[in-house]
Design an enzyme around this catalytic site. Structure first.
Site, short mmCIF file in Angstrom:
data_model
loop_
_atom_site.label_atom_id
_atom_site.label_comp_id
_atom_site.label_asym_id
_atom_site.label_seq_id
_atom_site.Cartn_x
_atom_site.Cartn_y
_atom_site.Cartn_z
N HIS A 260 -3.89 -7.35 6.06
CA HIS A 260 -3.74 -5.99 5.53
C HIS A 260 -2.69 -5.98 4.43
O HIS A 260 -1.59 -6.53 4.60
CB HIS A 260 -3.35 -5.04 6.67
N ASN B 89 -1.50 0.00 -0.89
CA ASN B 89 -1.94 -0.06 0.52
C ASN B 89 -3.10 0.91 0.71
O ASN B 89 -2.91 2.13 0.68
CB ASN B 89 -0.74 0.30 1.40
N CYS C 257 -4.41 1.11 9.74
CA CYS C 257 -4.58 -0.08 8.90
C CYS C 257 -5.24 -1.25 9.64
O CYS C 257 -5.60 -2.25 9.02
CB CYS C 257 -3.24 -0.51 8.34
N1 ACO Z 1 11.81 4.82 -5.30
C1 ACO Z 1 13.14 4.66 -5.36
N2 ACO Z 1 13.94 4.65 -4.27
C2 ACO Z 1 13.35 4.82 -3.08
C3 ACO Z 1 11.96 5.00 -2.95
C4 ACO Z 1 11.18 4.99 -4.12
N3 ACO Z 1 9.85 5.15 -4.12
N4 ACO Z 1 11.66 5.13 -1.64
C5 ACO Z 1 12.81 5.04 -0.96
N5 ACO Z 1 13.83 4.86 -1.83
C6 ACO Z 1 15.26 4.68 -1.54
C7 ACO Z 1 15.65 5.28 -0.20
O1 ACO Z 1 15.94 6.65 -0.35
C8 ACO Z 1 16.85 4.47 0.16
O2 ACO Z 1 17.95 4.96 -0.56
P1 ACO Z 1 19.43 5.05 0.12
O3 ACO Z 1 19.77 3.61 0.43
O4 ACO Z 1 20.24 5.65 -0.96
O5 ACO Z 1 19.25 5.88 1.33
C9 ACO Z 1 16.54 3.08 -0.40
O6 ACO Z 1 15.52 3.28 -1.39
C10 ACO Z 1 16.06 2.09 0.64
O7 ACO Z 1 15.03 2.72 1.42
P2 ACO Z 1 14.36 1.98 2.62
O8 ACO Z 1 13.32 2.88 3.23
O9 ACO Z 1 15.42 1.40 3.50
O10 ACO Z 1 13.63 0.78 1.87
P3 ACO Z 1 13.02 -0.52 2.49
O11 ACO Z 1 13.68 -1.69 1.88
O12 ACO Z 1 12.89 -0.48 3.99
O13 ACO Z 1 11.53 -0.51 1.90
C11 ACO Z 1 9.25 0.06 2.50
C12 ACO Z 1 10.67 0.58 2.24
C13 ACO Z 1 8.73 -0.55 1.21
C14 ACO Z 1 8.39 1.23 2.93
C15 ACO Z 1 9.26 -1.02 3.61
O14 ACO Z 1 10.01 -0.57 4.71
C16 ACO Z 1 7.87 -1.38 4.09
O15 ACO Z 1 7.05 -1.92 3.36
N6 ACO Z 1 7.59 -1.14 5.37
C17 ACO Z 1 6.29 -1.48 5.94
C18 ACO Z 1 5.30 -0.42 5.69
C19 ACO Z 1 3.95 -0.86 6.25
O16 ACO Z 1 3.71 -2.02 6.50
N7 ACO Z 1 3.05 0.03 6.47
C20 ACO Z 1 1.79 -0.44 7.01
C21 ACO Z 1 1.26 0.46 7.90
S1 ACO Z 1 0.56 1.72 6.98
C22 ACO Z 1 -0.73 2.33 7.95
O17 ACO Z 1 -0.93 2.00 9.11
C23 ACO Z 1 -1.53 3.38 7.28
#
Ligand code: ACO
Length: 325
Positions: free
Chosen positions: A249, A279, A111
């Site tokens: 990004h 993204n 990214c």
């Molecule tokens: N729909 C419903 N529930 C979901 C989904 C979904 N799509 N995905 C995960 N969950 C659930 C999980 O199973 C978990 O359930 P549990 O509590 O029962 O175990 C719960 O939701 C929380 O999951 P987390 O992964 O802890 O959610 P979080 O609040 O951390 O959000 C996210 C996840 C959106 C991915 C966040 O961590 C994020 O944006 N991180 C940054 C990602 C990023 O910046 N990437 C950039 C680099 S990409 C690149 O370089 C190509």
């Protein structure tokens, strides 16, 4: 001597997949996705590969500057979803648009790829050897994710965008701050290739889907990006009022809000299109850049300064400030 950004362009595949569409094929909901990420829809390619998206963005850029492809001296494509290991996606773009005299290569910094590529292109132009360079970010993330893994599949989209660097007296470069930390590469891994030859120890699985420790990337970004924004502004001797826009990004709107708070810069300075595109990795900054030019929120040919910043797999993170000469 140096270069200016003299044109921009982007291309998004026609097919739009909404959060509700995703909820029909996996256990997710519009509420979960939009609340946690700000994403409402993404463009997903039907049969176009990364080089097809990149070529269409490139042709838009050339049209906007009214020059022909055979005038281009070099093409850099930032991508983590290249059509192939070889040839580079940039070489395929060269063929598709007819940029016969250009030299072409890809940069893979996930990214952060567009920031890395723009920096490389700007410094190539500072050699005074070239007239025109195309810098493109292009991805088909839809072929990298596991569509049965809701924790990653809902986040990404496909697209391409880019800019034209053109030789000029007055260089657009203001400052940059660019980093990598391979020690933390495990937080985001895609398309793993394992050793497989008659001479390797094992003949393991050749390919795997993208995996991401979302929480780790979130924490890394919230620590590193504000520091980097401060550092690049310091290097460029810039204060808040000097920046027309920050084009970060587009990974997660909540993350951008947290970065804005931490770096004490108003959220209104941070442009965003993540609701419509998801993204798109290396393509997210140049797609948004072109959309801001088209909507006249930023204008080429002014002295306005724009800060671009990317972060992601590698780990990589980088920021660059340019003047829109
Ligand atoms: N729909 C419903 N529930 C979901 C989904 C979904 N799509 N995905 C995960 N969950 C659930 C999980 O199973 C978990 O359930 P549990 O509590 O029962 O175990 C719960 O939701 C929380 O999951 P987390 O992964 O802890 O959610 P979080 O609040 O951390 O959000 C996210 C996840 C959106 C991915 C966040 O961590 C994020 O944006 N991180 C940054 C990602 C990023 O910046 N990437 C950039 C680099 S990409 C690149 O370089 C190509």
């Amino acid at each position: 001597m140096g270069s200016k950004i003299s044109a921009t362009g982007h291309y998004l595949p026609e097919q739009i997949i909404t959060n509700d569409d995703l909820a029909k094929i996996m256990d997710t909901s519009d509420e979960w996705i939009s609340k946690r990420t700000g994403i409402r829809q993404r463009h997903i390619s039907k049969d176009e590969n990364t080089s097809d998206l990149a070529s269409k963005a490139a042709l838009n850029i050339l049209k906007n500057r009214n020059i022909t492809a055979d005038q281009i001296d070099f093409i850099i494509v930032a991508t983590m979803t290249a059509d192939a290991g070889s040839p580079s996606t940039a070489c395929l773009v060269q063929e598709k648009i007819g940029a016969s005299k250009a030299f072409c290569f890809d940069i893979n910094a996930a990214c952060s790829g567009f920031v890395y590529s723009l920096s490389t292109g700007i410094h190539l132009m500072q050699s005074n050897l070239y007239q025109y360079g195309l810098i493109i970010g292009a991805e088909t993330m839809s072929k990298a994710v596991n569509w049965e893994d809701r924790s990653t599949a809902v986040l990404f989209g496909d697209g391409a965008g880019g800019i034209l660097l053109e030789r000029t007296e007055d260089d657009c470069f203001v400052a940059e701050d660019i980093h990598s930390d391979g020690g933390r590469h495990g937080a985001l891994v895609s398309d793993t290739k394992k050793l497989k030859s008659p001479f390797s120890g094992t003949a393991e699985e050749e390919q795997s889907y993208l995996t991401m420790d979302g929480r780790a990337i979130f924490d890394f970004a919230i620590r590193s990006v504000p520091d980097m924004i401060r550092d690049v502004m310091l290097k460029g001797n810039l204060v808040e009022g000097d920046l027309k826009k920050i084009i970060a990004h587009q990974a997660n709107i909540r993350l951008l809000e947290a970065i804005s708070k931490k770096v004490k810069l108003p959220f209104s300075l941070f442009a965003s299109n993540i609701a419509d595109t998801g993204n798109t990795s290396a393509a997210s900054i140049p797609i948004l850049f072109d959309q801001l030019v088209q909507s006249k929120e930023i204008q080429l040919g002014t002295r306005d300064k724009v800060l671009m910043t990317g972060f992601g797999g590698g780990l990589t993170w980088g920021a660059i400030v340019v003047s829109l000469n």
